[in-house]
Design a protein around this motif. Structure first.
Motif, PDB file in Angstrom:
ATOM      1  N   LYS A  61      43.547  30.648  48.067  1.00 17.66           N
ATOM      2  CA  LYS A  61      42.815  31.834  47.660  1.00 17.66           C
ATOM      3  C   LYS A  61      43.639  32.749  46.773  1.00 17.66           C
TER       4      LYS A  61
ATOM      5  N   GLU B 219      40.847  46.828  42.740  1.00 18.11           N
ATOM      6  CA  GLU B 219      39.808  45.840  43.008  1.00 18.11           C
ATOM      7  C   GLU B 219      38.918  45.691  41.789  1.00 18.11           C
TER       8      GLU B 219
ATOM      9  N   VAL C  46      37.111  42.034  44.445  1.00  9.56           N
ATOM     10  CA  VAL C  46      38.215  41.081  44.510  1.00  9.56           C
ATOM     11  C   VAL C  46      39.530  41.842  44.365  1.00  9.56           C
TER      12      VAL C  46
ATOM     13  N   ILE D  46      45.588  37.315  42.022  1.00  2.00           N
ATOM     14  CA  ILE D  46      44.218  37.481  42.507  1.00  2.00           C
ATOM     15  C   ILE D  46      44.213  37.011  43.948  1.00  2.00           C
TER      16      ILE D  46
ATOM     17  N   GLY E  76      38.987  36.787  48.547  1.00  5.95           N
ATOM     18  CA  GLY E  76      37.775  37.598  48.511  1.00  5.95           C
ATOM     19  C   GLY E  76      36.583  36.737  48.850  1.00  5.95           C
TER      20      GLY E  76
ATOM     21  N   LYS F  72      34.147  36.050  46.760  1.00  5.25           N
ATOM     22  CA  LYS F  72      33.609  35.417  45.563  1.00  5.25           C
ATOM     23  C   LYS F  72      33.871  33.911  45.595  1.00  5.25           C
TER      24      LYS F  72
ATOM     25  N   GLN G 141      35.152  30.322  43.857  1.00  3.90           N
ATOM     26  CA  GLN G 141      36.349  30.028  43.085  1.00  3.90           C
ATOM     27  C   GLN G 141      36.081  30.198  41.589  1.00  3.90           C
TER      28      GLN G 141
ATOM     29  N   GLU H 166      34.001  32.364  40.252  1.00  8.62           N
ATOM     30  CA  GLU H 166      33.965  33.805  40.018  1.00  8.62           C
ATOM     31  C   GLU H 166      35.376  34.396  40.009  1.00  8.62           C
ATOM     32  N   ARG H 167      36.248  33.908  40.887  1.00  6.95           N
ATOM     33  CA  ARG H 167      37.605  34.429  40.961  1.00  6.95           C
ATOM     34  C   ARG H 167      38.418  34.010  39.735  1.00  6.95           C
TER      35      ARG H 167
ATOM     36  N   ILE I  33      37.321  36.192  36.861  1.00  8.59           N
ATOM     37  CA  ILE I  33      37.965  37.509  36.913  1.00  8.59           C
ATOM     38  C   ILE I  33      39.403  37.414  36.427  1.00  8.59           C
ATOM     39  N   LEU I  34      40.124  36.376  36.857  1.00  8.36           N
ATOM     40  CA  LEU I  34      41.497  36.193  36.397  1.00  8.36           C
ATOM     41  C   LEU I  34      41.553  36.082  34.883  1.00  8.36           C
TER      42      LEU I  34
END
Length: 280
Positions: A36, A80, A84, A128, A131, A133, A135, A137-138, A141-142
């Motif tokens: 994660k 955040e 996240v 990161i 959260g 979300k 994978q 979505e994460r 975001i990254l």
């Protein structure tokens, strides 16, 4: 494959974040689900470093993201993004030469990497954390966060993701902006595509599908050129992640243009564990 350095620094960054955010349980990194935690390192030249206020403003104005619970400063910060948890840390020292020397030979899409990184002056650690979300979505975001750092930091020259053996020049990474804006997967910023010359031609493999719980891809003795192999694996990997595809042994996969590939699941040649071997 590449590995991240400065374990003590990363631990300190997590400790800072947890002390600032009461929503995160106090625990050690060993107790975290390591799958994660996503890590990346923007690399700076000429004394450059990320500027927290500029990055946050770009995340809001360019990407339309909800950034909240901002703590810290340009040296160490936490906040955040859409729920996240994020931790940032500026490191005014180069990434150890021995680590970059290990990964630079794999960065074949950046031919001048060794020369351009020779005098880099610092880097940042971008984390990161876990959260609710997905994978995808994460990772999205990254990538948006890394693009914001690149956009707002004139002296940021590259992004290094050691867990995936990815070392990408600024211009190459920013090519992901269009995909992200169109809600497409910027697969070349998430997955490393390796190419190996052999006596019979070129073999290709992926490295990074493990982040999504999938076996890596290998194409062996295909007779295809490097460009075709690279494009083919990018297309297959993107489809696997986007549609959450799980292949069975001897499945048939259809590419555009009517090309059909047979899938064989067996021990990896260039990657650990099993791999999905696609043959024409």
């Amino acid at each position: 494959m590449g590995s991240f350095h400065n374990y003590t620094t990363i631990m300190g960054l997590f400790s800072f974040f947890r002390s600032k955010n009461k929503k995160v349980e106090t625990q050690t990194i060993e107790q975290e689900n390591k799958e994660k935690v996503l890590l990346a390192m923007p690399i700076f030249i000429n004394g450059g470093s990320l500027k927290l206020d500029k990055v946050v403003e770009n995340l809001k104005s360019f990407w339309g993201l909800n950034v909240s619970n901002i703590e810290g400063d340009n040296e160490t910060a936490a906040f955040e993004i859409d729920g996240v948890t994020i931790a940032l840390g500026n490191m005014p020292i180069p990434i150890p030469k021995e680590e970059l020397d290990e990964v630079i030979p794999y960065a074949y899409v950046w031919r001048d990497a060794a020369k351009e990184l020779e005098k880099h002056t610092g880097h940042a650690i971008v984390s990161i954390l876990g959260g609710k979300k997905t994978q995808i979505e994460r990772f999205t975001i990254l990538s948006k966060l890394l693009c914001s750092i690149l956009i707002t930091s004139e002296n940021c020259i590259a992004i290094y993701q050691g867990n995936e053996t990815l070392l990408l020049h600024k211009d190459h990474y920013l090519a992901a902006v269009d995909d992200l804006k169109m809600n497409r997967i910027p697969i070349s910023a998430w997955i490393y595509i390796g190419l190996r010359s052999t006596a019979s031609g070129i073999d290709a493999y992926s490295y990074g599908l493990f982040n999504f719980g999938k076996p890596e891809i290998e194409i062996i003795d295909s007779g295809l050129d490097a460009n075709r192999l690279y494009t083919m694996i990018l297309s297959i990997a993107s489809h696997i992640i986007d549609k959450d595809i799980t292949f069975r042994n001897e499945d048939i996969y259809s590419l555009s243009g009517g090309v059909k590939l047979k899938v064989n699941i067996s021990k990896g040649i260039y990657v650990d564990g099993i791999s999905l071997k696609f043959t024409i």
